[in-house]
Design a protein around this motif. Structure first.
Motif, mmCIF file in Angstrom:
data_model
loop_
_atom_site.group_PDB
_atom_site.id
_atom_site.type_symbol
_atom_site.label_atom_id
_atom_site.label_comp_id
_atom_site.label_asym_id
_atom_site.label_seq_id
_atom_site.Cartn_x
_atom_site.Cartn_y
_atom_site.Cartn_z
ATOM 1 N N GLY A 177 18.184 28.280 6.686
ATOM 2 C CA GLY A 177 18.368 26.966 6.088
ATOM 3 C C GLY A 177 17.689 25.829 6.809
ATOM 4 O O GLY A 177 18.101 24.671 6.654
ATOM 5 N N LEU A 178 16.628 26.082 7.558
ATOM 6 C CA LEU A 178 15.927 25.049 8.323
ATOM 7 C C LEU A 178 14.493 24.884 7.823
ATOM 8 O O LEU A 178 13.918 25.791 7.219
ATOM 9 N N HIS A 179 13.929 23.726 8.085
ATOM 10 C CA HIS A 179 12.510 23.460 7.845
ATOM 11 C C HIS A 179 11.877 23.248 9.211
ATOM 12 O O HIS A 179 12.126 22.234 9.873
ATOM 13 N N ILE A 180 11.090 24.226 9.642
ATOM 14 C CA ILE A 180 10.473 24.200 10.976
ATOM 15 C C ILE A 180 8.971 24.074 10.784
ATOM 16 O O ILE A 180 8.367 24.823 10.011
ATOM 17 N N ARG A 181 8.350 23.137 11.506
ATOM 18 C CA ARG A 181 6.932 22.861 11.240
ATOM 19 C C ARG A 181 6.212 22.379 12.492
ATOM 20 O O ARG A 181 6.801 21.984 13.478
ATOM 21 N N ALA A 204 4.260 29.675 17.427
ATOM 22 C CA ALA A 204 4.951 30.049 16.198
ATOM 23 C C ALA A 204 6.063 29.069 15.871
ATOM 24 O O ALA A 204 6.646 28.444 16.756
ATOM 25 N N CYS A 205 6.351 28.970 14.584
ATOM 26 C CA CYS A 205 7.577 28.266 14.192
ATOM 27 C C CYS A 205 8.783 28.982 14.794
ATOM 28 O O CYS A 205 9.654 28.353 15.395
ATOM 29 N N ILE A 206 8.834 30.319 14.626
ATOM 30 C CA ILE A 206 9.883 31.147 15.221
ATOM 31 C C ILE A 206 9.199 32.304 15.936
ATOM 32 O O ILE A 206 8.416 33.044 15.337
ATOM 33 N N ASN A 223 2.945 25.127 8.778
ATOM 34 C CA ASN A 223 1.898 24.569 9.632
ATOM 35 C C ASN A 223 2.083 24.903 11.109
ATOM 36 O O ASN A 223 1.977 24.047 11.982
ATOM 37 N N CYS A 224 2.334 26.173 11.395
ATOM 38 C CA CYS A 224 2.362 26.660 12.765
ATOM 39 C C CYS A 224 1.198 27.630 12.968
ATOM 40 O O CYS A 224 0.552 28.041 12.011
ATOM 41 N N GLY A 225 0.926 27.971 14.231
ATOM 42 C CA GLY A 225 -0.093 28.985 14.467
ATOM 43 C C GLY A 225 0.263 30.268 13.742
ATOM 44 O O GLY A 225 -0.506 30.797 12.938
ATOM 45 N N ASN A 226 1.445 30.794 14.027
ATOM 46 C CA ASN A 226 2.062 31.880 13.266
ATOM 47 C C ASN A 226 3.376 31.360 12.699
ATOM 48 O O ASN A 226 4.156 30.718 13.416
ATOM 49 N N GLY A 227 3.645 31.662 11.431
ATOM 50 C CA GLY A 227 4.924 31.243 10.892
ATOM 51 C C GLY A 227 6.066 31.914 11.628
ATOM 52 O O GLY A 227 7.000 31.266 12.115
#
Length: 562
Positions: A177-181, A204-206, A223-227
């Protein structure tokens, strides 16, 4: 029907329906029930009747501590949460606010199978996910001990799962449930010592450095290097990642301009299920792929893949953890030629490796939507199954590709040829041992606005394509296509061409934009029965990020007709 001029090797013998019916039962990796972990041991290659993904409801578990973060909550910031004290049943609820959270997180403790640690987002008034933004994000100064002395570690993720103890790893965590960018090398962050640095390549985002039983659900990762990036290394069990469920996420904008090393997701693990996700386009300047993995026990089902990457699926060989995937590599590590005379052999580990190797030889891709548009992507093929670096570690197994809807709109001006599959490794010294079983799919290939690219089944000197019933555009059978597809005139072994539907002059089987099936006699009620031992098509992806039961799967493609 192709003749010798088409340069295929058409293998005669029993019909493909009989061959498919005799396939062995699948191996018990990559189940998952949508709750506390990604693994399953039901023996059917991906779980029986998984519940459809539903929107995240971020509430306390009732069995642990509730850490509420945000405006008017007990914890004003993420760094106020005692991350090193989290345990089974604890819930970190991150409430939406207008200003993004610019704080990085390291998860380093364990939940339990029945009571995972849960980090979840409480949405805003219009359903907005709380935003964790890497642009200018800060590492908690108190987290210095959570990282190793390896300086770049701090710049590798917005959210990291990592126990720095050499003999321990994280277990039972849910992130949803998060938006990580914006964790990418052109953004900066603040280190634990207060200095400023750019994120590392491949941030990475995660990022999962090593963990078991992790669920990543219902997030937007942008918009991360790796999602999502996961590591598996061969040092010991604590350096392996096992049992992941990646479900209902929207991933887009990943990769780094000018680089082919970063991807929408890059997964190295044993036991992974990807379901109900929407994979959007990567960063336009990136040369990475949408989903790259080095996995034993992979199930890719009920997802939506948009155009916009160098390749959609890259299912390739294990690297650093090979002695945990392959018995031969485990024996090589011990200096042994066989299991019969190997004094240092660990029987428990051997059993794990044997199970992993059985799963490594089978991959499942079913019930997915793929839309490829030549003007918006650098891709020249859809699915690579085999190896990209070391042919000796290749899967050398079977990819089951069924019940998918594939639309390829590509002009020759954008790419001279398009390959549906790339089996094995073009640079291998001998012919690939990879096989793809292809049935109940719609594969519709045409030009976007001009002359279509040449349509190829596979790359040069590669494996075996075995057909059941499919709606498959017949362009690949043309002599001109075969001549342009296979260097040296040698293509894959092709079995079961007689099972393909005759689509000459047929109407388009799907809407090329929505990918909804068209009600034509060559789509409705044309699917063959899914052979025993393979997971059934019980669900279908619902645009977007939802799913619904699939009544009977009698129609071709990834969705039943009304």
């Amino acid at each position: 029907m192709p003749n010798k001029k088409t340069h295929f090797r058409l293998v005669s013998g029993l019909a493909v329906l009989i061959a498919l019916a005799l396939l062995p039962a699948c191996q018990p990796f990559g189940g998952g029930n949508g709750s506390g972990g990604g693994g399953g041991e039901d023996g059917n290659g991906g779980g029986t009747n998984p519940p459809p993904y539903n929107p995240v409801v971020c509430e306390p578990s009732g069995s642990g501590q509730d850490y509420a973060v945000g405006p008017g909550q007990a914890y004003a910031s993420l760094h106020d949460v005692p991350w090193d004290a989290l345990g089974p049943g604890d819930t970190v609820r991150i409430f939406y606010r207008d200003e993004p959270y610019r704080e990085k997180i390291v998860i380093r403790t364990d939940g339990s199978e029945d009571a995972p640690i849960r980090i979840c987002g409480v949405p805003g008034p219009n359903g907005e996910r709380p935003v964790l933004d890497g642009d200018g994000a800060v590492n908690d100064p108190d987290d210095a001990a959570a990282y190793t002395t390896y300086t770049p570690m701090e710049g590798l993720a917005m959210v990291m799962l990592y126990n720095r103890d050499y003999d321990l790893k994280v277990h039972h965590v849910v992130i949803e449930g998060l938006h990580i960018r914006n964790a990418k090398n052109n953004f900066t962050y603040t280190r634990t010592d207060g200095s400023t640095a750019n994120y590392e390549d491949g941030a990475a985002c995660i990022r999962i450095q090593a963990a078991d039983d992790v669920v990543i659900r219902g997030n937007e990762l942008e918009n991360c290097g790796n999602g999502i990036f996961t590591m598996s290394q061969g040092y010991n069990e604590a350096h392996l990642t096992r049992n992941l469920l990646i479900e209902g996420n929207y991933l887009h904008g990943h990769g780094q301009p000018g680089s082919y090393l970063e991807h929408g997701v890059y997964i190295q693990a044993i036991g992974v299920v990807y379901q109900y996700n929407r994979f959007g386009p990567n960063d336009p300047g990136s040369d990475g792929v949408t989903l790259k993995e080095r996995v034993a026990g992979s199930v890719i089902r009920y997802n939506w893949f948009d155009s916009g990457s160098a390749r959609t699926l890259d299912l390739v060989e294990v690297e650093d953890a090979a002695p945990w995937y392959l018995v031969s590599e485990y024996l090589r590590e011990l200096g042994c030629d066989s299991t019969d005379n190997c004094p240092d052999l660990d029987e428990n580990r051997l059993a794990k490796v044997q199970e992993a190797e059985a799963a490594y030889r089978k991959n499942y891709v079913y019930g997915n939507f793929f839309r490829h548009v030549g003007s918006t992507t650098k891709s020249g093929n859809l699915v690579h199954y085999g190896s990209d670096n070391d042919p000796d570690l290749s899967h050398n197994g079977t990819l089951y590709f069924y019940g998918n809807t594939v639309v390829v709109l590509q002009d020759r001006d954008d790419a001279w040829r398009f390959r549906l599959f790339y089996l094995g490794n073009r640079d291998a010294p001998s012919r690939s041992l990879e096989t793809v079983e292809v049935f109940n799919n719609i594969v519709y290939f045409t030009g976007e606005s001009g002359t279509p690219s040449y349509f190829c089944l596979d790359d040069t000197n590669q494996g075996t394509v075995r057909f059941g019933v499919n709606w498959l555009s017949s362009d690949w059978q043309a002599d001109a296509a075969a001549a342009e597809c296979y260097y040296g005139g040698v293509g894959p072994d092709v079995i079961g061409v007689e099972n393909l539907l005759d689509v000459s002059g047929a109407a388009a089987p799907v809407d090329p934009t929505t990918l909804d099936p068209e009600d034509t006699p060559l789509v409705r009620d044309r699917a063959q029965a899914v052979p025993d031992g393979l997971p059934p098509l019980d669900y279908q992806y619902l645009r977007h990020l939802q799913a619904e039961p699939r009544a009977d799967a009698r129609d071709l493609g990834a969705r039943d007709l009304p």
